[in-house]
Design a protein around this motif. Structure first.
Motif, mmCIF file in Angstrom:
data_model
loop_
_atom_site.group_PDB
_atom_site.id
_atom_site.type_symbol
_atom_site.label_atom_id
_atom_site.label_comp_id
_atom_site.label_asym_id
_atom_site.label_seq_id
_atom_site.Cartn_x
_atom_site.Cartn_y
_atom_site.Cartn_z
ATOM 1 N N LYS A 153 29.283 43.572 -13.922
ATOM 2 C CA LYS A 153 29.113 44.493 -14.911
ATOM 3 C C LYS A 153 27.800 44.141 -15.712
ATOM 4 O O LYS A 153 27.464 43.197 -15.947
ATOM 5 N N GLU B 181 34.081 45.606 -20.741
ATOM 6 C CA GLU B 181 34.262 46.941 -20.885
ATOM 7 C C GLU B 181 35.774 46.970 -21.843
ATOM 8 O O GLU B 181 36.269 47.877 -22.403
ATOM 9 N N PRO C 49 31.940 51.512 -24.274
ATOM 10 C CA PRO C 49 32.065 51.728 -22.923
ATOM 11 C C PRO C 49 32.525 52.934 -22.303
ATOM 12 O O PRO C 49 32.066 53.107 -21.246
#
Length: 334
Positions: A96, A126, A236
């Motif tokens: 990510k 996230e 997020p």
């Protein structure tokens, strides 16, 4: 009309056609007026149309294991040939990332003027690693702000970010869910430039992972009267960044580096700004270069001083707290 490849199409293409994917969030933090809206290209395709300053995408699935080109173009671009900046990246499968656009596009009007660039942070989150905490990633994206510390004074956590400079990230802070007061200080930790509230508990952010960005200009007068400095939060889920509310500084903490007059030189009106200070509680005196006081007035709520009656020349402006000088600054009347 632009040929747009919507985000959802990228996601569907990626999921269906590419075995390896990574998750990416893009945040627009370039305070240059010329970049108020930009277009973002993935390879030759327009992925984000008219992407606004202080806006974030949600996390997107993008191809991993192969090189892709992320391009930033003006908001009125017609194709990938209009890009101002192209950054080739090869993403790692299942990783990510947070990508932040910082910097200046315009050739003049900004001081300093570091060029537009993309800052990439891997190992993004996230959600919080511990669902009882709030995980906070800090990014310094204010072009004219010096190296700073972030000191928490509400619950006594002390220095939580040490010596962060423009374009840098501070790895995730895993914070208990509480309401915090954040002081932005110089790198010595002795001079407080600004103070902000971070009410993580009040806002019910337990379990969240957030990105906090230093954004805008400490001295708008040197930067085309652009947006003022502040701390902004990206979720997020994407969308417009949330401004952290400022908290007042005491007079003893008032530092001239956080004080600005603009425009300078000025013609009819002079604007005064001071991060974290309610200027309407103070008065102002203007003296000429011989030390003669030529005007004195209360400061309006909007921080505007009428100087239309002054002759052309150089003057000294002093902010007063009950007639006690707090800070001085020179300006030019045209």
């Amino acid at each position: 009309m632009k040929k747009v490849l919507p985000i959802i199409a990228i996601v569907l293409f990626t999921v269906n056609s590419i075995a390896q994917t990574a998750r990416v969030q893009v945040i627009h933090n370039s305070a240059d007026a010329a970049a108020a809206e930009v277009d973002v290209y993935i390879n030759a395709d327009l992925a984000l149309d008219d992407f606004a300053f202080r806006t974030a995408t949600p996390f997107l699935d993008l191809p991993a294991g192969v090189q892709i080109n992320i391009g930033i173009a003006p908001g009125n671009s017609t194709d990938v040939g209009d890009v101002l900046l192209t950054v080739p990246v090869t993403l790692t499968e299942n990783e990510k990332y947070i990508v932040v656009a910082d910097g200046i596009v315009s050739p003049t009007g900004y001081n300093p003027a570091p060029p537009l660039s993309l800052q990439v942070f891997p190992m993004a989150r996230e959600m919080a690693a511990d669902p009882t905490n709030v995980d906070v990633l800090v990014h310094h994206g204010a072009t004219d702000a010096p190296t700073v510390d972030v000191v928490e004074t509400g619950v006594g956590a002390g220095t939580i970010v040490d010596d962060i400079s423009y374009t840098e990230f501070q790895g995730y802070l895993e914070l208990p869910t509480a309401d915090y007061i954040l002081d932005i200080t110089d790198e010595t930790g002795t001079v407080t430039v600004a103070r902000y509230q971070a009410p993580l508990a009040t806002l019910g952010l337990e379990g969240a992972a957030l990105t906090v960005l230093a954004s805008g200009f400490l001295d708008p007068s040197q930067n085309s009267n652009g947006p003022a400095f502040g701390l902004y939060v990206a979720s997020p889920l994407g969308g417009a960044l949330l401004a952290l509310p400022s908290a007042p500084l005491s007079v003893s903490e008032f530092d001239s580096s956080g004080f600005a007059l603009y425009p300078n030189p000025a013609n009819e009106r002079l604007n005064i700004s001071a991060t974290g200070i309610d200027l309407s509680q103070y008065s102002v005196a203007v003296t000429d270069m011989l030390g003669r006081q030529v005007s004195k007035a209360e400061i309006s709520v909007d921080g505007i001083i009428d100087i239309s009656n002054l002759s052309e020349g150089i003057y000294n402006l002093t902010i007063l707290d009950n007639n006690k000088p707090v800070v001085n600054k020179k300006f030019v009347k045209n």
